[in-house]
Enzyme design. Structure first.
Site, PDB file in Angstrom:
ATOM      1  CE  LYS A 115      23.384 -50.952 107.925  1.00 44.54           C
ATOM      2  NZ  LYS A 115      23.184 -53.141 107.798  1.00 44.54           N
ATOM      3  CD  GLU A 199      25.346 -45.314 113.451  1.00 44.17           C
ATOM      4  OE1 GLU A 199      26.691 -46.084 112.314  1.00 44.17           O
ATOM      5  OE2 GLU A 199      24.326 -45.655 112.835  1.00 44.17           O
ATOM      6  CG  HIS A 234      14.511 -48.485 111.363  1.00 45.91           C
ATOM      7  ND1 HIS A 234      14.513 -47.052 112.291  1.00 45.91           N
ATOM      8  CD2 HIS A 234      14.342 -49.374 112.305  1.00 45.91           C
ATOM      9  CE1 HIS A 234      14.657 -46.904 113.330  1.00 45.91           C
ATOM     10  NE2 HIS A 234      14.528 -48.751 113.828  1.00 45.91           N
ATOM     11  NE  ARG A 290      20.330 -53.217  98.099  1.00 43.57           N
ATOM     12  CZ  ARG A 290      19.636 -52.433  97.879  1.00 43.57           C
ATOM     13  NH1 ARG A 290      19.312 -51.466  97.155  1.00 43.57           N
ATOM     14  NH2 ARG A 290      19.557 -52.032  99.569  1.00 43.57           N
TER      15      ARG A 290
END
Length: 638
Positions: A115, A199, A234, A290
């Site tokens: 990421k 973040e 999540h 993917r």
């Protein structure tokens, strides 16, 4: 490409097998010891035993997978999703072995699989990103300093992997260090990489992702977006396309940014670029290198076979369509059927009864289930996916909810009814579900699951009489007392057989006429379709209509044993797993909600908290121990 090894299991292996066989390609299934009799093993052209029980000992063993390819004469490898699908070293090992890798180049996986690296690349190519810290310095002090710069709330994320693992929402500075510790532990266990990033957190966004496809000739297209905002822990459980909140102009801009990121990384194959959408603004989350679990939504909307596209691109062929040739028709919704209860707790066990819903137009059910299937703690809790494509969103919702109602799956708790309730919730029905939907509306959804009294009575009668209906001869003058437990409610029912299969049941102040026969119970003229599963020790799971009802037969139990006093002083394991932390200490006085211990199961860490204000008595387990459902963990002295 003549023979394709599928380095995966379950429903995605079956999905790839189906397309490969349709293209005339032979398939090789691989399997661990628990999966020796699985459907994907039986459906492939041939199969290879990896050995081992856990993922680490089987599906994550690069050496064993390459051995399987050599032993079976495979000339290509498809990784599916999860496991090694985003592992650049595995991709390179496949290529170095002279095999065709059905996926993006290892260089693209490295550039986008992290990421942090993906966000750096995105910023360089004008793709919006949230403020954050993506640096190599992983010291806690660095994260504390950067968090002060970024501001709260913020999100802690694992740099590698996905699926909601290694993520923590942090509202204040005092929550940061525990969040870093928990996320790092989960990331190490799931991806063998404990690096993290932080973040700025958006508290009420949508999760919108764009499907991209690229070939080795420099062409790249997008196949529209999917809205995946309904999530727990999540992790997505409902996905739909098109998003009810994305305009044609926003779709074009999202697609442009997604294609730009893929091309910047030299991407080839199927990929998904995930964004947070907040009003008219959007920000990159990550790119998954993917095929996604939810790819059938895009297939339904476009009429394309994405696995076929993957195989063609891997053979060096150009993309079958140009951007202007891709069209979208109707609306598609997918739900993820999981072995978990309405509180998102995973469960293991044997499937005692399974039946697909009757076919309806536009319905698809990808799964690897059959009666007798074992759901183990070693793999993900997802059992399958139901997808519906219809002309309108409302029709898709109604058909999918009805299909869930008609699905029979007994033997262990599932989220079947919970998913149907989510679809019928007015906020989702009106297109207003954001990422915090279940955090805000979860209790309302759970309240929708409460069965009506007649459904519970139908369940009791079906379980009590089983496959043997009441006597069809003479009436019995004496009532038969039944005592059953449903949740915390004890049900006393007096049943009098009236002959010819008829019953007269008295429950509290109510008396009803009933008739029990295999597969149905009729109460006061209303028919309840029923299915039953005996779980042992007098416990039953019954599906009455659309309702799943857990029951326990107390008819022969002493009256004093039916209370919950002992249960109120004990904490028992709700599922299989490995105990990775014990926070409680004997004699400690803890408030309701304080953490007691942490169990790792089905790739996730689950914290068990104090059910009320307690004084800890004896602790019966220790860190590192495997625990089984119902095993005593902690006793409370008050």
């Amino acid at each position: 490409m003549k023979r394709l090894l599928i380095a995966n299991r379950g429903e995605i292996a079956r999905r790839i097998i189906r397309t490969a066989h349709a293209m005339g390609i032979e398939t090789v299934a691989v399997f661990s010891e628990p999966d020796a009799k699985a459907l994907h093993v039986r459906e492939a052209t041939s199969a290879f035993a990896l050995g081992g029980t856990t993922s680490a000992d089987s599906y994550l063993r690069v050496d064993r997978l390459l051995d399987a390819a050599v032993a079976t004469g495979a000339d290509a490898v498809h990784p599916g999703y999860g496991f090694l699908s985003e592992n650049a070293d595995f991709a390179q090992a496949v290529i170095d072995a002279g095999l065709t890798w059905v996926g993006p180049p290892p260089s693209a996986i490295r550039a986008l699989g992290s990421k942090s690296a993906a966000k750096a690349l995105a910023v360089a190519h004008g793709v919006p990103c949230l403020p954050g810290y993506f640096g190599e310095d992983q010291r806690e002090a660095s994260f504390v300093a950067e968090a002060q710069r970024i501001g709260f709330p913020l999100m802690v994320k694992a740099v590698a992997g996905g699926g909601g693992r290694g993520m923590r929402l942090v509202h204040s500075a005092d929550q940061l260090l525990p969040a870093l510790k928990g996320a790092r532990s989960e990331a190490l266990a799931g991806f063998a990489n404990g690096d993290l990033l932080i973040e700025r957190a958006l508290l009420r966004p949508r999760h919108v992702e764009v499907q991209v496809f690229a070939d080795a000739l420099g062409h790249c297209v997008h196949l529209g977006e999917r809205d995946c905002s309904v999530q727990r822990r999540h992790q997505k459980i409902i996905e739909e396309a098109p998003s009810p909140a994305v305009s044609p102009e926003l779709r074009e801009e999202l697609g442009r940014c997604a294609v730009a990121l893929a091309q910047a990384a030299g991407y080839v194959g199927a990929g998904t670029v995930e964004f947070l959408v907040d009003g008219d603004g959007f920000f990159l989350m990550e790119m998954n290198t993917r095929l996604q679990v939810e790819h059938p939504v895009t297939e339904a909307l476009t009429g394309l076979d994405l696995v076929e596209w993957q195989l063609r691109v891997a053979r060096g062929e150009p993309l079958p369509l140009k951007q202007e040739q891709i069209t979208f028709t109707g609306h598609a919704i997918e739900v993820r059927l999981c072995a978990e209860d309405e509180h998102y707790t995973p469960h293991t066990g044997r499937v005692l009864l399974f039946a697909e819903p009757p076919p309806v137009p536009g319905l698809r059910f990808d799964h690897a289930l059959e009666t007798g299937s074992e759901v183990t703690p070693h793999y993900d809790a997802m059992l399958g996916k139901l997808i519906v494509h219809a002309p309108t969103r409302t029709e898709a919702i109604d058909r999918l909810a009805h299909a869930l109602d008609q699905t029979r799956l007994l033997g262990l708790p599932t989220n079947r009814a919970f998913l149907a309730a989510c679809l019928r919730h007015p906020v989702f029905h009106e297109g207003g579900a954001l990422i915090p939907f279940l955090a805000e509306e979860g209790e309302t959804v759970r309240a929708m699951l409460l069965p009506p009294p007649d459904a519970v009575l139908a369940g009791v009668l079906a379980a009590a009489f089983g496959a043997q209906p009441p006597a069809t001869g003479l009436a019995c003058p004496f009532p038969r007392p039944l005592r059953w437990l449903h949740g915390e409610q004890v049900l006393d029912v007096a049943v009098r057989e009236q002959g010819q299969g008829a019953l007269r049941a008295t429950w509290g102040e109510r008396t009803v006429q009933a008739c029990v026969s295999p597969g149905r119970v009729v109460i006061d003229g209303v028919t309840w379709p029923v299915a039953t599963a005996a779980l042992g020790a007098g416990r039953w799971q019954v599906q009455a209509g659309a309702h799943t009802i857990a029951l326990a037969d107390l008819s022969l139990a002493p009256r004093e044993s039916t209370g919950g006093a002992s249960a109120a002083r004990e904490l028992r394991a709700p599922f299989n797993g490995k105990l990775i932390a014990v926070h409680a200490q004997a004699g400690a006085i803890l408030a309701k909600g304080e953490p007691l211990l942490v169990i790792e199961s089905m790739k996730l860490e689950h914290t068990l908290a104090a059910p009320r204000d307690i004084t800890v008595g004896a602790i019966s387990v220790e860190t590192g121990q495997q625990v089984a459902p119902g095993q005593l963990l902690i006793t409370f002295s008050a």
